[in-house]
Write an enzyme that holds these catalytic residues in place. Structure first.
Site, PDB file in Angstrom:
ATOM      1  N   GLY A  45      38.164  13.210  60.161  1.00 47.64           N
ATOM      2  CA  GLY A  45      36.767  13.067  60.531  1.00 47.64           C
ATOM      3  C   GLY A  45      35.946  14.160  59.862  1.00 47.64           C
ATOM      4  CD  GLN A  50      33.193  19.292  60.028  1.00 44.00           C
ATOM      5  OE1 GLN A  50      33.262  18.118  60.336  1.00 44.00           O
ATOM      6  NE2 GLN A  50      34.266  20.062  59.897  1.00 44.00           N
ATOM      7  CB  CYS A 107      37.787  22.273  62.936  1.00 44.05           C
ATOM      8  SG  CYS A 107      36.084  21.944  62.439  1.00 44.05           S
ATOM      9  CG  LEU A 108      38.424  19.226  57.421  1.00 46.30           C
ATOM     10  CD1 LEU A 108      37.747  18.069  56.683  1.00 46.30           C
ATOM     11  CD2 LEU A 108      39.739  19.586  56.735  1.00 46.30           C
ATOM     12  CG  HIS A 149      36.683  17.756  66.377  1.00 47.28           C
ATOM     13  ND1 HIS A 149      37.470  18.860  66.658  1.00 47.28           N
ATOM     14  CD2 HIS A 149      36.046  18.062  65.208  1.00 47.28           C
ATOM     15  CE1 HIS A 149      37.308  19.770  65.699  1.00 47.28           C
ATOM     16  NE2 HIS A 149      36.453  19.295  64.812  1.00 47.28           N
ATOM     17  CD  GLU A 150      34.587  15.121  62.962  1.00 47.06           C
ATOM     18  OE1 GLU A 150      33.602  15.755  62.552  1.00 47.06           O
ATOM     19  OE2 GLU A 150      35.756  15.530  62.788  1.00 47.06           O
ATOM     20  CG  HIS A 153      31.439  19.219  64.055  1.00 48.70           C
ATOM     21  ND1 HIS A 153      31.316  20.569  63.794  1.00 48.70           N
ATOM     22  CD2 HIS A 153      32.744  18.916  63.810  1.00 48.70           C
ATOM     23  CE1 HIS A 153      32.486  21.065  63.428  1.00 48.70           C
ATOM     24  NE2 HIS A 153      33.371  20.087  63.432  1.00 48.70           N
TER      25      HIS A 153
END
Length: 198
Positions: A45, A50, A107-108, A149-150, A153
């Site tokens: 995701g 991000q 997480c990226l 999670h996304e 964000h």
């Protein structure tokens, strides 16, 4: 085009995204670039924040993960998760629909940092897709976790905000190092004022 993924300490990660009012050619291009970036970094995701854009927009694709199953229901009936991927969620809303469960997350924007995070096991999702059509579904497993999670964000919420106190304490040194490194990189990236000779 593969975009730069911003790291913890970059202000945009704390910004609530603006609603996407129209799916313009630039929004379509951003979505295509976000997918390319997510696949390049082997994520499931990616939120607009991000890649430096404070928008209510995220992309997901859980097909590459075989050890953590996902479920999806359309109109109360089980559907094929793979047929639903890749997934674009514009202006999404999420509602808890199941009990809380703990599970591993990364997480990226936080390279090499992983932790157990507690979230609802099932969620109901409503959003617009790439065509601007409203979609509604219930999901579970990894997809439910990734969606939550996304969508966090998109509200400026990071997975470290969902960690228990002890976990956050355990990873404090890594978080401080990452934040310091990000600040240094941001300083270096800022254009320096040019000196004017009289």
């Amino acid at each position: 085009m593969i975009l730069d993924i911003v790291k913890f300490g970059t202000p945009v990660l704390r910004k609530k995204g603006e609603r996407v009012d129209a799916i313009t050619s630039s929004v379509r291009q951003l979505i295509a670039d976000m997918f390319e970036t997510m696949y390049a970094y082997k994520g499931v995701g990616l939120a607009a924040q991000q890649v430096g854009q404070a928008l209510q927009l995220t992309v997901l694709d859980v097909r590459g993960v075989t050890d953590r199953p996902s479920t999806i229901e359309l109109n109360g009936r089980p559907a094929d998760v793979h047929a639903f991927m890749p997934l674009v969620l514009i202006n999404p809303e999420v509602t808890a629909a199941g009990p809380l469960v703990a599970g591993p997350e990364g997480c990226l924007s936080f390279p090499e940092i992983f932790a157990e995070i507690t979230r609802p096991e099932l969620v109901d999702v409503r959003a617009l897709n790439l065509e601007g059509k409203e979609i509604e579904f219930r999901c579970g497993g990894l997809l439910a976790r990734a969606v939550q999670h996304e969508i966090d964000h998109l509200q400026g919420i990071l997975f470290i905000d969902r960690m228990d106190k002890q976990t956050k304490e355990d990873i404090k040194p890594e978080l401080e190092d990452l934040q310091m490194e990000t600040k240094e990189n941001l300083k270096r990236a800022k254009p320096q004022p040019q000196e004017h000779n009289p």
